[in-house]
Design a protein around this motif. Sequence first.
Motif, PDB file in Angstrom:
ATOM      1  N   ALA A 115      34.535  42.864 118.858  1.00  0.00           N
ATOM      2  CA  ALA A 115      33.482  43.122 117.882  1.00  0.00           C
ATOM      3  C   ALA A 115      34.065  43.630 116.582  1.00  0.00           C
ATOM      4  CB  ALA A 115      32.480  44.139 118.437  1.00  0.00           C
ATOM      5  N   SER A 116      33.304  43.469 115.511  1.00  0.00           N
ATOM      6  CA  SER A 116      33.653  44.049 114.215  1.00  0.00           C
ATOM      7  C   SER A 116      32.572  45.043 113.821  1.00  0.00           C
ATOM      8  CB  SER A 116      33.773  42.958 113.148  1.00  0.00           C
ATOM      9  OG  SER A 116      34.096  43.524 111.891  1.00  0.00           O
ATOM     10  N   ALA A 117      32.978  46.178 113.287  1.00  0.00           N
ATOM     11  CA  ALA A 117      32.023  47.234 112.949  1.00  0.00           C
ATOM     12  C   ALA A 117      31.067  46.825 111.836  1.00  0.00           C
ATOM     13  CB  ALA A 117      32.757  48.511 112.550  1.00  0.00           C
ATOM     14  N   THR A 118      31.430  45.832 111.037  1.00  0.00           N
ATOM     15  CA  THR A 118      30.571  45.382 109.942  1.00  0.00           C
ATOM     16  C   THR A 118      29.847  44.088 110.268  1.00  0.00           C
ATOM     17  OG1 THR A 118      32.501  44.326 108.937  1.00  0.00           O
ATOM     18  CG2 THR A 118      31.900  46.524 108.126  1.00  0.00           C
ATOM     19  N   CYS A 119      29.914  43.634 111.506  1.00  0.00           N
ATOM     20  CA  CYS A 119      29.286  42.380 111.923  1.00  0.00           C
ATOM     21  C   CYS A 119      27.824  42.621 112.287  1.00  0.00           C
ATOM     22  CB  CYS A 119      30.051  41.806 113.112  1.00  0.00           C
ATOM     23  SG  CYS A 119      29.189  40.520 114.023  1.00  0.00           S
ATOM     24  N   SER A 120      26.912  41.981 111.555  1.00  0.00           N
ATOM     25  CA  SER A 120      25.484  42.182 111.812  1.00  0.00           C
ATOM     26  C   SER A 120      25.069  41.623 113.172  1.00  0.00           C
ATOM     27  CB  SER A 120      24.653  41.536 110.704  1.00  0.00           C
ATOM     28  OG  SER A 120      24.893  40.144 110.639  1.00  0.00           O
ATOM     29  N   HIS A 121      25.740  40.586 113.637  1.00  0.00           N
ATOM     30  CA  HIS A 121      25.396  40.010 114.939  1.00  0.00           C
ATOM     31  C   HIS A 121      25.869  40.911 116.083  1.00  0.00           C
ATOM     32  CE1 HIS A 121      24.206  36.681 112.543  1.00  0.00           C
ATOM     33  NE2 HIS A 121      25.437  36.353 112.213  1.00  0.00           N
ATOM     34  N   CYS A 122      26.972  41.630 115.850  1.00  0.00           N
ATOM     35  CA  CYS A 122      27.401  42.635 116.826  1.00  0.00           C
ATOM     36  C   CYS A 122      26.367  43.754 116.902  1.00  0.00           C
ATOM     37  CB  CYS A 122      28.757  43.200 116.440  1.00  0.00           C
ATOM     38  SG  CYS A 122      30.096  41.990 116.375  1.00  0.00           S
ATOM     39  N   ALA A 123      25.876  44.166 115.742  1.00  0.00           N
ATOM     40  CA  ALA A 123      24.836  45.203 115.708  1.00  0.00           C
ATOM     41  C   ALA A 123      23.592  44.732 116.437  1.00  0.00           C
ATOM     42  CB  ALA A 123      24.507  45.563 114.258  1.00  0.00           C
ATOM     43  N   VAL A 148      40.020  34.192 119.807  1.00  0.00           N
ATOM     44  CA  VAL A 148      38.822  34.818 119.252  1.00  0.00           C
ATOM     45  C   VAL A 148      38.776  34.489 117.762  1.00  0.00           C
ATOM     46  CG1 VAL A 148      37.604  36.987 118.811  1.00  0.00           C
ATOM     47  CG2 VAL A 148      38.876  36.666 120.956  1.00  0.00           C
ATOM     48  N   LYS A 149      37.667  33.903 117.334  1.00  0.00           N
ATOM     49  CA  LYS A 149      37.533  33.472 115.945  1.00  0.00           C
ATOM     50  C   LYS A 149      36.358  34.130 115.235  1.00  0.00           C
ATOM     51  CE  LYS A 149      39.470  28.937 117.074  1.00  0.00           C
ATOM     52  NZ  LYS A 149      39.209  27.471 117.143  1.00  0.00           N
ATOM     53  N   ALA A 150      35.420  34.679 115.989  1.00  0.00           N
ATOM     54  CA  ALA A 150      34.226  35.276 115.404  1.00  0.00           C
ATOM     55  C   ALA A 150      33.730  36.371 116.329  1.00  0.00           C
ATOM     56  CB  ALA A 150      33.144  34.221 115.184  1.00  0.00           C
ATOM     57  N   THR A 151      32.826  37.177 115.817  1.00  0.00           N
ATOM     58  CA  THR A 151      32.291  38.269 116.626  1.00  0.00           C
ATOM     59  C   THR A 151      30.769  38.189 116.674  1.00  0.00           C
ATOM     60  OG1 THR A 151      32.299  39.702 114.672  1.00  0.00           O
ATOM     61  CG2 THR A 151      34.203  39.833 116.155  1.00  0.00           C
ATOM     62  N   PRO A 152      30.174  38.642 117.783  1.00  0.00           N
ATOM     63  CA  PRO A 152      30.867  39.109 118.980  1.00  0.00           C
ATOM     64  C   PRO A 152      31.355  37.946 119.838  1.00  0.00           C
ATOM     65  CG  PRO A 152      28.499  39.217 119.330  1.00  0.00           C
ATOM     66  CD  PRO A 152      28.702  38.782 117.899  1.00  0.00           C
ATOM     67  N   THR A 153      32.479  38.152 120.485  1.00  0.00           N
ATOM     68  CA  THR A 153      32.996  37.234 121.500  1.00  0.00           C
ATOM     69  C   THR A 153      33.203  38.035 122.770  1.00  0.00           C
ATOM     70  OG1 THR A 153      34.071  35.691 119.969  1.00  0.00           O
ATOM     71  CG2 THR A 153      34.941  35.791 122.193  1.00  0.00           C
ATOM     72  N   PHE A 154      32.721  37.485 123.884  1.00  0.00           N
ATOM     73  CA  PHE A 154      32.809  38.160 125.178  1.00  0.00           C
ATOM     74  C   PHE A 154      33.673  37.344 126.134  1.00  0.00           C
ATOM     75  CE2 PHE A 154      28.721  39.014 123.231  1.00  0.00           C
ATOM     76  CZ  PHE A 154      28.610  40.384 123.304  1.00  0.00           C
ATOM     77  N   PHE A 155      34.326  38.064 127.034  1.00  0.00           N
ATOM     78  CA  PHE A 155      34.992  37.444 128.170  1.00  0.00           C
ATOM     79  C   PHE A 155      34.368  38.053 129.420  1.00  0.00           C
ATOM     80  CE2 PHE A 155      37.959  36.831 124.725  1.00  0.00           C
ATOM     81  CZ  PHE A 155      38.379  35.526 124.923  1.00  0.00           C
ATOM     82  N   ILE A 156      33.613  37.238 130.145  1.00  0.00           N
ATOM     83  CA  ILE A 156      32.925  37.698 131.351  1.00  0.00           C
ATOM     84  C   ILE A 156      33.683  37.156 132.546  1.00  0.00           C
ATOM     85  CG2 ILE A 156      30.740  37.741 132.618  1.00  0.00           C
ATOM     86  CD1 ILE A 156      29.296  37.274 129.988  1.00  0.00           C
ATOM     87  N   ASN A 157      34.423  38.034 133.196  1.00  0.00           N
ATOM     88  CA  ASN A 157      35.348  37.627 134.265  1.00  0.00           C
ATOM     89  C   ASN A 157      36.216  36.458 133.817  1.00  0.00           C
ATOM     90  OD1 ASN A 157      34.662  39.662 136.009  1.00  0.00           O
ATOM     91  ND2 ASN A 157      34.082  38.316 137.693  1.00  0.00           N
ATOM     92  N   GLY A 158      36.623  36.485 132.566  1.00  0.00           N
ATOM     93  CA  GLY A 158      37.542  35.491 132.042  1.00  0.00           C
ATOM     94  C   GLY A 158      36.900  34.328 131.321  1.00  0.00           C
ATOM     95  N   THR A 159      35.583  34.162 131.464  1.00  0.00           N
ATOM     96  CA  THR A 159      34.899  33.070 130.777  1.00  0.00           C
ATOM     97  C   THR A 159      34.487  33.518 129.382  1.00  0.00           C
ATOM     98  OG1 THR A 159      34.061  32.102 132.829  1.00  0.00           O
ATOM     99  CG2 THR A 159      32.941  31.488 130.805  1.00  0.00           C
ATOM    100  N   LYS A 160      34.883  32.756 128.392  1.00  0.00           N
ATOM    101  CA  LYS A 160      34.627  33.109 126.995  1.00  0.00           C
ATOM    102  C   LYS A 160      33.202  32.717 126.606  1.00  0.00           C
ATOM    103  CE  LYS A 160      36.613  32.226 122.398  1.00  0.00           C
ATOM    104  NZ  LYS A 160      37.632  31.388 121.705  1.00  0.00           N
TER     105      LYS A 160
END
Length: 218
Positions: free
Chosen positions: A66-74, A186-198
């Motif tokens: 995540a990025s602290a300034t990313c509105s989608h993360c918020a 990872v190219k954008a935020t948020p990006t998740f890895f759920i048990n290894g799946t991006k």
Amino acid sequence: MSALSRTRRQILELAGAGAATALAAGLLPSAAFAQNVPMADLMKPGALPDIWQGKADAPCTIIEYASATCSHCAHFHEATYPALKSKYIDTGKVRFTMREFPFDPLAQAGFMLARCAGDDKRDAVVALLLAQQANWAMTEKPLQGLTTLLRQTGMSQETFEACLKDQTLYDNISKVRDMGAEKFSVKATPTFFINGTKVEGAVELAEMEKLILPTLKS
């Protein structure tokens, strides 16, 4: 040039260009399941220690970049994370961590200050930064906004300034970001890895459950 002077210079340049530039980085709320990454690779120690929530032996592991300034993360942390925490993290089904992936010097400064608050407060400070983006990331004086927010956490002005002078911390947050980009694409935020799946985007819980629930079946 010290980390403090460099950060202040870059923040001023960012504010002059318009803080919306920082908030533009990220993905709109949508799920995009991508390649698997071996969990052994994801769990290798990085430049900074991960700060985990949930049981160490939880059947499902979620890593967020995540990025602290990313509105989608918020948006994710406002709309989806509370339910994820109460339903899965707090019940021992999911182990969760957020890794720093700053897109701009302002996010870098925010993450530095969150780390300087201490491991026990890092997540709370990040949550505050995300919830209060309009009061620091979108202002003409973002450094002043950060000062005001961190004062609410009990951080002194002396600690605030010393933190932003910490070249090692500055470099290590950059290394966390670079590893995410170079090793895990990872190219954008948020990006998740759920048990290894991006999974890319500020996804809803229902989308995450498509990967969480199968791990809970014995």
